[in-house]
Design a protein around this motif. Structure first.
Motif: not given
Lengths: 264, 264
Positions: A116, A170, A173-174, A177, A179, B61, B65-66, B68, B71-75, B86-87
């Motif tokens: 991550r 982005y 947003r991270v 979140g 995590a 994307i 989406n923040l 969970d 896991n950080p959200p993916p870009l 989730l990566i």
């Protein structure tokens, strides 16, 4: 897969300082490596500060260099040597150093945190380092800026209008979140090397595009990102490092300040 | 650094198929992930072949989406889900999968092989995937090719003249070095995922620039690289995969064939 030939030899070879092999005269991609080493208070050497250090860089990237028994040759700096190990590629060097320096979860079967952190670092480098470089070299690394200035203006305009807000948004947003945990950091409630990477990227784009960054910071849309930037900058070891002559000055590297590429 | 919150939960959550979340309709960056899974005969799902799979991509994307708890959200895709994990980021997903699928040395304190493989994969992706993409989008990903066609012609000309030979020559040098071991592979005498990455990159530039690649292959200067390409292509599982409908056709992705960008 069986152990590589290095497995046995390297056990006894790691009790030595880290050696950063990078261009003198600009922070560049090597700066990400330096920030980890400095934050951790690790012992290291740096060709940017060694007499004739550039010769070491040039020997590594020489077209005749075939590497050694254990290590393929690198294509480009930064290169890290640590005992028998010699590796290139910024995110790869950070991946190697992060867990060793306490700046990322250890790589272990029962902990996936490193993947991550690595994803966050790669994303910051993509958008806020590689693309920032392309604002002044959109056509070819091998040509001068002056020979691709018109294309640079077009690229930089799009970059400031669309890409910078995309990447800043982005990371905001991270930070929102779950995590990211508590506090100013991107992952797991603790400082990781992804935070140091993001700090250096923001520092770089602030240097390159001061007007655009002032507006973006002032918008209040990225409070988390700029808060992280300030939090890294105030860490005692980072603060001392930034004030030292070990910190290279911006110049003709990734981050360049051409007023014509910034917004007014 | 302490274990991340995921450490305990994930132990029981990994006995499940891999889930690749990627755009339907083109090989793209997701193709690198597919090639590892196919070579290893791993069980996986792929949104490119699922009904409404694109909705899964878009949900990941989404700007809201923040992520969970873990896991950080993916870009951006590709994204890999494996149990609780989730990566995103292609080289990061490959790093995760490689050792698990027997396509890289295990990550261990006494074996640094993974960092050498990762460096090779990152270098191939830089020069033969990211830069190949920029041949048709040198100014902005958000603009159409038609709106940056003149810049594309200039970029592609430089790319074919300078960058392609640079990267092909680099990998030829890696293959000549001792760390590559015996046989056609880049590292340690065994197939690793870096070989699969280089295969897909060469396959892509062959599609995009058939004339240039024919000349470069015919020059005889890169026999190792093209030998590796052929050796991957003939591996039984890869061969079966390439002939199957699981292999996506090239289209409007990273590798595009615009005759005006190729040499004559």
């Amino acid at each position: 897969m069986a152990d590589t030939p290095s497995a046995k030899r390297q056990r006894s070879s790691k009790d030595v300082p880290y050696e950063l092999i990078y261009w003198p005269g600009l922070p560049g991609r090597g700066e990400h490596v330096r920030l980890l080493l400095e934050e951790a208070g690790a012992e290291y050497t740096d060709t940017a500060r060694a007499e004739d250090g550039i010769k070491t860089v040039l020997a590594q990237i020489d077209g005749e260099n075939l590497g050694d028994d254990l290590n393929p040759p690198p294509l480009a700096p930064p290169v890290l040597r640590h005992g028998d190990l010699l590796i290139s590629q910024t995110p790869n060097i950070l991946l190697y150093l992060g867990p060793r320096l306490g700046l990322a979860p250890k790589i272990a079967e029962d902990d996936d945190g490193i993947y991550r952190v690595n994803a966050l670092a790669l994303t910051a480098l993509d958008g806020l380092s590689n693309e920032a470089h392309d604002t002044h070299h959109p056509i070819a690394t091998g040509l001068y800026y002056e020979d691709q200035k018109e294309e640079s203006k077009r690229y930089a305009k799009e970059y400031i209008a669309n890409r910078l807000p995309k990447f800043l948004g982005y990371f905001e947003r991270v930070l929102k979140g779950k995590a990211s945990g508590d506090g100013p950091w991107l992952y797991g409630g603790s400082l990781t090397y992804a935070d140091l990477v993001l700090f250096q990227c923001i520092d770089g784009v602030k240097f390159a595009f001061p007007n655009a960054l002032k507006r973006l910071e002032g918008s209040g849309d990225y409070k988390g990102v700029f808060g992280l930037y300030d939090a890294v900058k105030e860490r005692p070891k980072i603060k001392a490092y930034l004030a030292s002559d070990r910190r290279q000055k911006y110049g003709d590297g990734i981050y360049r300040h051409y007023p014509e590429l910034d917004e007014e």
